[in-house]
Motif scaffolding. Structure first.
Motif, PDB file in Angstrom:
ATOM      1  N   ARG A 184       0.819  -1.212   0.000  1.00 34.68           N
ATOM      2  CA  ARG A 184       0.000   0.000   0.000  1.00 34.68           C
ATOM      3  C   ARG A 184       0.856   1.267   0.000  1.00 34.68           C
ATOM      4  O   ARG A 184       2.031   1.256   0.398  1.00 34.68           O
ATOM      5  CB  ARG A 184      -0.923  -0.007   1.223  1.00 34.68           C
ATOM      6  CG  ARG A 184      -0.203   0.137   2.556  1.00 34.68           C
ATOM      7  CD  ARG A 184      -1.062  -0.257   3.733  1.00 34.68           C
ATOM      8  NE  ARG A 184      -1.310  -1.709   3.772  1.00 34.68           N
ATOM      9  CZ  ARG A 184      -2.102  -2.304   4.664  1.00 34.68           C
ATOM     10  NH1 ARG A 184      -2.701  -1.585   5.603  1.00 34.68           N
ATOM     11  NH2 ARG A 184      -2.260  -3.606   4.646  1.00 34.68           N
ATOM     12  N   THR A 185       0.237   2.363  -0.388  1.00 30.53           N
ATOM     13  CA  THR A 185       0.890   3.668  -0.371  1.00 30.53           C
ATOM     14  C   THR A 185       0.627   4.352   0.965  1.00 30.53           C
ATOM     15  O   THR A 185      -0.256   3.937   1.730  1.00 30.53           O
ATOM     16  CB  THR A 185       0.347   4.550  -1.500  1.00 30.53           C
ATOM     17  OG1 THR A 185      -1.037   4.836  -1.238  1.00 30.53           O
ATOM     18  CG2 THR A 185       0.470   3.847  -2.856  1.00 30.53           C
ATOM     19  N   PRO A 186       1.344   5.433   1.275  1.00 34.99           N
ATOM     20  CA  PRO A 186       1.061   6.161   2.516  1.00 34.99           C
ATOM     21  C   PRO A 186      -0.392   6.622   2.623  1.00 34.99           C
ATOM     22  O   PRO A 186      -0.959   6.638   3.723  1.00 34.99           O
ATOM     23  CB  PRO A 186       2.020   7.350   2.443  1.00 34.99           C
ATOM     24  CG  PRO A 186       3.185   6.830   1.653  1.00 34.99           C
ATOM     25  CD  PRO A 186       2.578   5.927   0.620  1.00 34.99           C
ATOM     26  N   ALA A 187      -1.024   6.956   1.504  1.00 31.41           N
ATOM     27  CA  ALA A 187      -2.426   7.386   1.539  1.00 31.41           C
ATOM     28  C   ALA A 187      -3.360   6.240   1.901  1.00 31.41           C
ATOM     29  O   ALA A 187      -4.497   6.471   2.326  1.00 31.41           O
ATOM     30  CB  ALA A 187      -2.825   7.971   0.186  1.00 31.41           C
ATOM     31  N   GLN A 188      -2.900   4.999   1.745  1.00 30.85           N
ATOM     32  CA  GLN A 188      -3.724   3.818   2.026  1.00 30.85           C
ATOM     33  C   GLN A 188      -3.317   3.126   3.330  1.00 30.85           C
ATOM     34  O   GLN A 188      -3.747   2.005   3.581  1.00 30.85           O
ATOM     35  CB  GLN A 188      -3.588   2.802   0.882  1.00 30.85           C
ATOM     36  CG  GLN A 188      -4.014   3.306  -0.485  1.00 30.85           C
ATOM     37  CD  GLN A 188      -3.567   2.366  -1.592  1.00 30.85           C
ATOM     38  OE1 GLN A 188      -2.419   1.936  -1.640  1.00 30.85           O
ATOM     39  NE2 GLN A 188      -4.492   2.040  -2.488  1.00 30.85           N
ATOM     40  N   ILE A 189      -2.534   3.784   4.152  1.00 34.47           N
ATOM     41  CA  ILE A 189      -1.922   3.093   5.286  1.00 34.47           C
ATOM     42  C   ILE A 189      -2.953   2.460   6.217  1.00 34.47           C
ATOM     43  O   ILE A 189      -2.715   1.397   6.789  1.00 34.47           O
ATOM     44  CB  ILE A 189      -0.983   4.035   6.064  1.00 34.47           C
ATOM     45  CG1 ILE A 189      -0.177   3.219   7.110  1.00 34.47           C
ATOM     46  CG2 ILE A 189      -1.745   5.194   6.696  1.00 34.47           C
ATOM     47  CD1 ILE A 189       0.968   3.971   7.713  1.00 34.47           C
ATOM     48  N   ASP A 190      -4.121   3.066   6.366  1.00 39.01           N
ATOM     49  CA  ASP A 190      -5.118   2.536   7.293  1.00 39.01           C
ATOM     50  C   ASP A 190      -6.222   1.732   6.630  1.00 39.01           C
ATOM     51  O   ASP A 190      -6.979   1.052   7.310  1.00 39.01           O
ATOM     52  CB  ASP A 190      -5.737   3.669   8.114  1.00 39.01           C
ATOM     53  CG  ASP A 190      -4.752   4.244   9.118  1.00 39.01           C
ATOM     54  OD1 ASP A 190      -4.013   3.452   9.728  1.00 39.01           O
ATOM     55  OD2 ASP A 190      -4.706   5.475   9.263  1.00 39.01           O
ATOM     56  N   TYR A 191      -6.324   1.804   5.302  1.00 37.76           N
ATOM     57  CA  TYR A 191      -7.371   1.009   4.643  1.00 37.76           C
ATOM     58  C   TYR A 191      -7.091   0.891   3.156  1.00 37.76           C
ATOM     59  O   TYR A 191      -6.754   1.882   2.490  1.00 37.76           O
ATOM     60  CB  TYR A 191      -8.764   1.636   4.820  1.00 37.76           C
ATOM     61  CG  TYR A 191      -9.838   0.848   4.081  1.00 37.76           C
ATOM     62  CD1 TYR A 191     -10.330  -0.346   4.612  1.00 37.76           C
ATOM     63  CD2 TYR A 191     -10.310   1.274   2.843  1.00 37.76           C
ATOM     64  CE1 TYR A 191     -11.287  -1.085   3.933  1.00 37.76           C
ATOM     65  CE2 TYR A 191     -11.265   0.536   2.158  1.00 37.76           C
ATOM     66  CZ  TYR A 191     -11.745  -0.641   2.709  1.00 37.76           C
ATOM     67  OH  TYR A 191     -12.675  -1.380   2.036  1.00 37.76           O
ATOM     68  N   LEU A 192      -7.202  -0.317   2.634  1.00 36.12           N
ATOM     69  CA  LEU A 192      -7.267  -0.553   1.199  1.00 36.12           C
ATOM     70  C   LEU A 192      -8.114  -1.794   0.991  1.00 36.12           C
ATOM     71  O   LEU A 192      -8.141  -2.690   1.841  1.00 36.12           O
ATOM     72  CB  LEU A 192      -5.888  -0.710   0.566  1.00 36.12           C
ATOM     73  CG  LEU A 192      -5.082  -1.988   0.788  1.00 36.12           C
ATOM     74  CD1 LEU A 192      -3.923  -2.024  -0.189  1.00 36.12           C
ATOM     75  CD2 LEU A 192      -4.542  -2.066   2.207  1.00 36.12           C
ATOM     76  N   GLN A 193      -8.839  -1.828  -0.123  1.00 36.62           N
ATOM     77  CA  GLN A 193      -9.805  -2.911  -0.319  1.00 36.62           C
ATOM     78  C   GLN A 193      -9.136  -4.194  -0.773  1.00 36.62           C
ATOM     79  O   GLN A 193      -9.485  -5.281  -0.322  1.00 36.62           O
ATOM     80  CB  GLN A 193     -10.871  -2.490  -1.334  1.00 36.62           C
ATOM     81  CG  GLN A 193     -12.029  -3.489  -1.421  1.00 36.62           C
ATOM     82  CD  GLN A 193     -13.257  -2.901  -2.078  1.00 36.62           C
ATOM     83  OE1 GLN A 193     -13.337  -1.706  -2.312  1.00 36.62           O
ATOM     84  NE2 GLN A 193     -14.223  -3.733  -2.383  1.00 36.62           N
TER      85      GLN A 193
END
Length: 290
Positions: free
Chosen positions: A115-124
């Protein structure tokens, strides 16, 4: 008019017939390795006192000779020496039959991207942190390793009964979002929980979700959430008991029985449930309202 069976999906270019691809560890960037280290440190600090002891012991398997994202070759050598399992890279989600066959042969498939830093807390879509940090530690435990192989073997058999949606619920509510009893209280072990800082707290501490004793038939009737925290968690007594029930159950008549049973909503509570905690469902209602 004759209806022909659809051809099975084919692996994408660059993938082998079993959908595996090279991990290409050397192609990871410093930023990608740093993201793994950041996530690993965060979860390693959060999980003591929350995760099952078997999971916490298994984290040691992930401490590689080089920092950053584990090299699957080195990781597989370590894991195979313990329980006979290996980890291989795949380009994304793989077809059910190929997924089950890998599990039945003690091969765990993992995405290679992180994941990227923008997705650190959630990605599908599950990334390498979810797949490796979330799943691999318990594959170092002999009982859970046997359960995963048994699930793969059962999954191959389930294809003859058109029962995948029911069996998928067993995987979801154990492998991905399971809780287990321990001498010190409830503990998390599902990969979807232990790889998430938010759900690692929510699943144990929040008053919102139901926590219900494991019941195979009941669980396989229950829908689940793919877009948010779960409204119900099922609690196994032990990994030994989970394995025993899986091996001793004749799933063919169970599939037939469940085909006649109505699905249950994600927040349902039945009079026959062993309710450890009756959830308020306040979180789910607040999300729906917003």
């Amino acid at each position: 008019m004759t209806q022909t069976k659809a051809s099975p999906p084919q692996p994408p270019p660059g993938a082998a017939a079993d959908w595996t691809i090279p991990q290409a560890w050397e192609s990871y960037t410093p930023a990608e390795h740093a993201m793994w280290d950041r996530l690993f440190e965060r979860q390693s600090r959060l999980l003591p006192g929350r995760a099952a002891p078997e999971f916490l012991r298994g984290i040691e398997v992930l401490r590689m000779s080089r920092p950053g994202i584990p090299d699957f070759a080195e990781l597989s050598d370590r894991l195979h020496a313990l329980t006979g399992w290996r980890v291989v890279a795949v380009p994304g989600l793989v077809p059910d039959e190929d997924f089950f066959r890998h599990l039945a042969n003690r091969t765990f498939v993992a995405g290679r991207f992180i994941r990227t830093p923008a997705q650190i807390d959630y990605l599908q879509e599950p990334d390498v942190f979810h797949d490796v940090f979330g799943h691999v530690p318990l594959l170092a435990d002999p009982r859970f390793a046997d359960y995963m192989q048994a699930y793969g073997e059962g999954g191959l058999r389930s294809l003859r009964f058109d029962a995948m949606p029911r069996l998928a619920r067993l995987y979801w509510y154990t492998v991905e979002f399971g809780l287990v009893r321990s001498d010190a209280g409830l503990r998390i072990f599902g990969a979807g929980i232990v790889s998430s800082s938010g759900e690692s707290v929510f699943a144990l501490d929040d008053p919102s979700p139901n926590r219900i004793g494991f019941d195979l038939r009941r669980l396989m009737r229950t829908r689940y959430r793919i877009d948010d925290y779960q409204q119900t968690y099922f609690v196994i007594d032990s990994f030994e008991d989970l394995l025993r029930q899986t091996l001793e159950t004749d799933f063919a008549p169970l599939y037939a029985e469940l085909a006649e049973a109505a699905d249950l909503d994600t927040d349902a509570v039945l009079p026959t449930d062993a309710v450890l905690h009756l959830g308020t469902q306040a979180y789910a209602r607040s999300r729906k309202a917003s």
